[in-house]
Design a protein around this motif. Structure first.
Motif, PDB file in Angstrom:
ATOM      1  N   ARG A 317       0.833  -1.196   0.000  1.00  0.00           N
ATOM      2  CA  ARG A 317       0.000   0.000   0.000  1.00  0.00           C
ATOM      3  C   ARG A 317       0.877   1.260   0.000  1.00  0.00           C
ATOM      4  NH1 ARG A 317      -4.246   0.311   4.751  1.00  0.00           N
ATOM      5  NH2 ARG A 317      -4.715  -1.741   3.872  1.00  0.00           N
ATOM      6  N   ALA A 318       1.972   1.203   0.742  1.00  0.00           N
ATOM      7  CA  ALA A 318       2.890   2.337   0.779  1.00  0.00           C
ATOM      8  C   ALA A 318       3.553   2.540  -0.586  1.00  0.00           C
ATOM      9  CB  ALA A 318       3.939   2.136   1.862  1.00  0.00           C
ATOM     10  N   ILE A 319       3.955   1.434  -1.231  1.00  0.00           N
ATOM     11  CA  ILE A 319       4.567   1.524  -2.563  1.00  0.00           C
ATOM     12  C   ILE A 319       3.557   2.089  -3.564  1.00  0.00           C
ATOM     13  CG2 ILE A 319       5.504   0.177  -4.479  1.00  0.00           C
ATOM     14  CD1 ILE A 319       7.429   0.502  -2.158  1.00  0.00           C
ATOM     15  N   ASP A 320       2.316   1.621  -3.484  1.00  0.00           N
ATOM     16  CA  ASP A 320       1.274   2.117  -4.398  1.00  0.00           C
ATOM     17  C   ASP A 320       1.029   3.604  -4.195  1.00  0.00           C
ATOM     18  OD1 ASP A 320       1.007  -0.439  -5.363  1.00  0.00           O
ATOM     19  OD2 ASP A 320      -0.765  -0.931  -4.162  1.00  0.00           O
ATOM     20  N   ALA A 321       1.254   4.085  -2.968  1.00  0.00           N
ATOM     21  CA  ALA A 321       1.046   5.502  -2.669  1.00  0.00           C
ATOM     22  C   ALA A 321       2.245   6.357  -3.070  1.00  0.00           C
ATOM     23  CB  ALA A 321       0.746   5.686  -1.189  1.00  0.00           C
ATOM     24  N   GLY A 322       3.285   5.717  -3.635  1.00  0.00           N
ATOM     25  CA  GLY A 322       4.442   6.469  -4.101  1.00  0.00           C
ATOM     26  C   GLY A 322       5.602   6.527  -3.138  1.00  0.00           C
ATOM     27  N   LYS A 323       5.529   5.789  -2.030  1.00  0.00           N
ATOM     28  CA  LYS A 323       6.646   5.777  -1.082  1.00  0.00           C
ATOM     29  C   LYS A 323       7.809   5.001  -1.685  1.00  0.00           C
ATOM     30  CE  LYS A 323       4.157   7.716   2.238  1.00  0.00           C
ATOM     31  NZ  LYS A 323       4.435   9.052   2.781  1.00  0.00           N
ATOM     32  N   ALA A 324       8.990   5.577  -1.596  1.00  0.00           N
ATOM     33  CA  ALA A 324      10.168   4.923  -2.189  1.00  0.00           C
ATOM     34  C   ALA A 324      11.198   4.521  -1.143  1.00  0.00           C
ATOM     35  CB  ALA A 324      10.824   5.849  -3.214  1.00  0.00           C
ATOM     36  N   VAL A 326      10.607   2.580   1.801  1.00  0.00           N
ATOM     37  CA  VAL A 326      10.091   1.592   2.753  1.00  0.00           C
ATOM     38  C   VAL A 326      11.227   0.634   3.110  1.00  0.00           C
ATOM     39  CG1 VAL A 326       8.373  -0.201   3.158  1.00  0.00           C
ATOM     40  CG2 VAL A 326       7.799   1.785   1.735  1.00  0.00           C
ATOM     41  N   PRO A 327      11.636   0.541   4.368  1.00  0.00           N
ATOM     42  CA  PRO A 327      12.773  -0.318   4.731  1.00  0.00           C
ATOM     43  C   PRO A 327      12.366  -1.785   4.836  1.00  0.00           C
ATOM     44  CG  PRO A 327      11.911   0.750   6.690  1.00  0.00           C
ATOM     45  CD  PRO A 327      11.123   1.293   5.532  1.00  0.00           C
ATOM     46  N   GLY A 328      13.374  -2.650   4.697  1.00  0.00           N
ATOM     47  CA  GLY A 328      13.154  -4.073   4.943  1.00  0.00           C
ATOM     48  C   GLY A 328      12.502  -4.830   3.817  1.00  0.00           C
ATOM     49  N   ILE A 329      12.413  -4.250   2.606  1.00  0.00           N
ATOM     50  CA  ILE A 329      11.788  -4.950   1.486  1.00  0.00           C
ATOM     51  C   ILE A 329      12.624  -4.785   0.235  1.00  0.00           C
ATOM     52  CG2 ILE A 329       9.448  -4.587   2.413  1.00  0.00           C
ATOM     53  CD1 ILE A 329       9.087  -2.426   0.241  1.00  0.00           C
ATOM     54  N   THR A 330      12.394  -5.654  -0.731  1.00  0.00           N
ATOM     55  CA  THR A 330      12.939  -5.479  -2.082  1.00  0.00           C
ATOM     56  C   THR A 330      11.748  -5.350  -3.031  1.00  0.00           C
ATOM     57  OG1 THR A 330      13.027  -7.877  -2.492  1.00  0.00           O
ATOM     58  CG2 THR A 330      15.007  -6.814  -1.579  1.00  0.00           C
ATOM     59  N   THR A 331      11.945  -4.674  -4.137  1.00  0.00           N
ATOM     60  CA  THR A 331      10.856  -4.470  -5.092  1.00  0.00           C
ATOM     61  C   THR A 331      11.289  -4.889  -6.486  1.00  0.00           C
ATOM     62  OG1 THR A 331      11.529  -2.187  -5.547  1.00  0.00           O
ATOM     63  CG2 THR A 331       9.927  -2.545  -3.772  1.00  0.00           C
ATOM     64  N   GLU A 332      10.332  -5.116  -7.342  1.00  0.00           N
ATOM     65  CA  GLU A 332      10.583  -5.413  -8.748  1.00  0.00           C
ATOM     66  C   GLU A 332       9.437  -4.851  -9.565  1.00  0.00           C
ATOM     67  OE1 GLU A 332      10.523  -9.527  -9.753  1.00  0.00           O
ATOM     68  OE2 GLU A 332       8.612  -9.926  -8.764  1.00  0.00           O
ATOM     69  N   GLU A 333       9.678  -4.593 -10.834  1.00  0.00           N
ATOM     70  CA  GLU A 333       8.641  -4.111 -11.738  1.00  0.00           C
ATOM     71  C   GLU A 333       7.938  -5.303 -12.383  1.00  0.00           C
ATOM     72  OE1 GLU A 333       9.678   0.275 -13.389  1.00  0.00           O
ATOM     73  OE2 GLU A 333      10.717  -1.385 -14.359  1.00  0.00           O
ATOM     74  N   LYS A 334       6.620  -5.277 -12.374  1.00  0.00           N
ATOM     75  CA  LYS A 334       5.828  -6.321 -13.023  1.00  0.00           C
ATOM     76  C   LYS A 334       4.732  -5.644 -13.844  1.00  0.00           C
ATOM     77  CE  LYS A 334       4.836 -10.143 -10.909  1.00  0.00           C
ATOM     78  NZ  LYS A 334       4.272 -11.144  -9.960  1.00  0.00           N
ATOM     79  N   ALA A 335       4.425  -6.242 -14.969  1.00  0.00           N
ATOM     80  CA  ALA A 335       3.349  -5.726 -15.816  1.00  0.00           C
ATOM     81  C   ALA A 335       2.028  -6.286 -15.317  1.00  0.00           C
ATOM     82  CB  ALA A 335       3.576  -6.108 -17.275  1.00  0.00           C
ATOM     83  N   ALA A 336       1.102  -5.410 -14.988  1.00  0.00           N
ATOM     84  CA  ALA A 336      -0.220  -5.832 -14.507  1.00  0.00           C
ATOM     85  C   ALA A 336      -1.250  -5.613 -15.592  1.00  0.00           C
ATOM     86  CB  ALA A 336      -0.590  -5.056 -13.242  1.00  0.00           C
ATOM     87  N   VAL A 337      -1.947  -6.652 -15.984  1.00  0.00           N
ATOM     88  CA  VAL A 337      -2.972  -6.573 -17.026  1.00  0.00           C
ATOM     89  C   VAL A 337      -4.303  -6.258 -16.351  1.00  0.00           C
ATOM     90  CG1 VAL A 337      -4.169  -7.793 -18.868  1.00  0.00           C
ATOM     91  CG2 VAL A 337      -1.736  -8.205 -18.455  1.00  0.00           C
ATOM     92  N   ARG A 338      -4.972  -5.210 -16.810  1.00  0.00           N
ATOM     93  CA  ARG A 338      -6.240  -4.793 -16.202  1.00  0.00           C
ATOM     94  C   ARG A 338      -7.387  -4.989 -17.181  1.00  0.00           C
ATOM     95  NH1 ARG A 338      -5.098  -2.423 -11.491  1.00  0.00           N
ATOM     96  NH2 ARG A 338      -3.060  -1.494 -11.183  1.00  0.00           N
TER      97      ARG A 338
END
Length: 338
Positions: A317-324, A326-338
């Motif tokens: 939720r924090a990532i979706d809100a634009g937070k960059a 956030v400690p303790g996590i790793t992220t990756e880019e994924k294509a989401a089909v809507r």
């Protein structure tokens, strides 16, 4: 008019098929670097969407020896300026156009979808009666679900387009089934609402009263429990004081450690018996009164799967809100089909 003349002149200079060929190479440019004007159809091969979401092949061209543009939709002549805005965003190759005209469908057609959305062929002497809607939809859904095996792994855009067609069809079938479900359920739902409106107030008011009485009894049992704990502590303190006094009389100077917290009552409190109805059992339960250290509690509970799932959702939720940060996590880019 001047704009149309300029467009027509440019078309003749670069070739009558230039717009269509450029659109085939880069469909995203349509309406941008490839302008679309309703009164200026471009020669080429396209397809136009029907209400049932199938596509008709469209050809727009100048017949040999003629200076007048003509257009055909599925073999039927139409006005070029009327069909243009409906088909301009769907350019197709000449081979795809011919295949569609021959009834072979489109290259990006999913076979199941194409079979299901094709107009049904008329049958003669069919006396089977009305077809059950649920069974008919189930057959189509089962066929569409079976077709998913072709898209377990997608490795090219054409397959992705076919897979999207199947997804759209499944969503469409889901929507159709849900509409029928709602329609058939509505009379029962209204009847159920009428029953609830009559009885639920009685159910809720009686239950609320019973719960209020239960809470009052619980409060009294808590007072009794606290009094019993106080009596146990005083008895233990008196016992330890007596032991200390006895040792001092015997000349011993050892100091007795402060009494430990009283142990819980080993036997459950006696049940409450009523003159009417069933008896109620009383259980002693330790409950959280307040949180004095949120961080300590979070650290203690972070190994719990439910806590980890909650933290993961909060992080997303924090990532979706634009937070960059956030400690303790790793992220990756994924294509989401809507």
């Amino acid at each position: 008019m001047a704009e149309q003349s300029i467009g027509a002149l440019a078309s003749k200079i670069v070739g009558p098929w230039a717009w269509w060929q450029a659109a085939l190479k880069n469909p995203d440019a349509i309406g941008k670097t490839l302008p679309v004007h309703g009164d200026e159809p471009q020669q080429g091969y396209y397809r136009a969407k029907n209400k049932d979401k199938s596509f008709d092949p469209v050809a727009i061209y100048y017949p040999e020896g003629s200076s007048e543009l003509v257009a055909y939709r599925n073999g039927r002549e139409v006005r070029p300026d009327e069909i243009w805005t409906w088909c301009c965003r769907y350019p197709v190759s000449y081979a795809a156009y011919n295949a569609a005209m021959d009834g072979k469908g489109w290259p990006d057609d999913d076979k199941v979808v194409a079979a299901q959305v094709a107009p049904p062929e008329p049958t003669i002497g069919d006396n089977s009666g009305e077809v059950d809607e649920a069974e008919a939809l189930k057959d189509q859904i089962d066929a569409a679900l079976a077709g998913m095996t072709a898209y377990e792994k997608i490795a090219d855009d054409q397959t992705a387009a076919k897979a999207l067609s199947l997804r759209n069809r499944l969503n469409e079938l889901s929507g159709q089934a849900d509409k029928i479900r709602v329609k058939q359920k509505e009379p029962h739902l209204e009847a159920g609402k009428a029953v609830d409106a009559k009885w639920q107030p009685l159910v809720k008011s009686a239950k609320a009263g019973a719960d209020k009485v239960r809470d009052a009894i619980g409060a009294w049992e808590t007072v009794k429990l606290q009094e019993e704990r106080r009596r146990q502590r005083e008895a233990e303190q008196a016992r330890l004081a007596a032991e200390q006094a006895a040792r001092e009389q015997q000349g011993e100077t050892a100091v007795i450690d402060p009494p430990a917290p009283a142990a819980p009552v080993e036997t459950a409190p006696a049940p409450i018996k009523a003159s009417y109805g069933k008896a109620a059992s009383v259980q002693v339960k330790t409950v959280v009164k307040d949180v004095t250290d949120w961080q300590a509690l979070a650290v203690y509970m972070c190994g719990h799967p439910e806590m980890q799932d909650l933290l993961r959702r909060l992080a997303q939720r924090a990532i979706d809100a634009g937070k960059a940060n956030v400690p303790g996590i790793t992220t990756e880019e994924k294509a989401a089909v809507r």
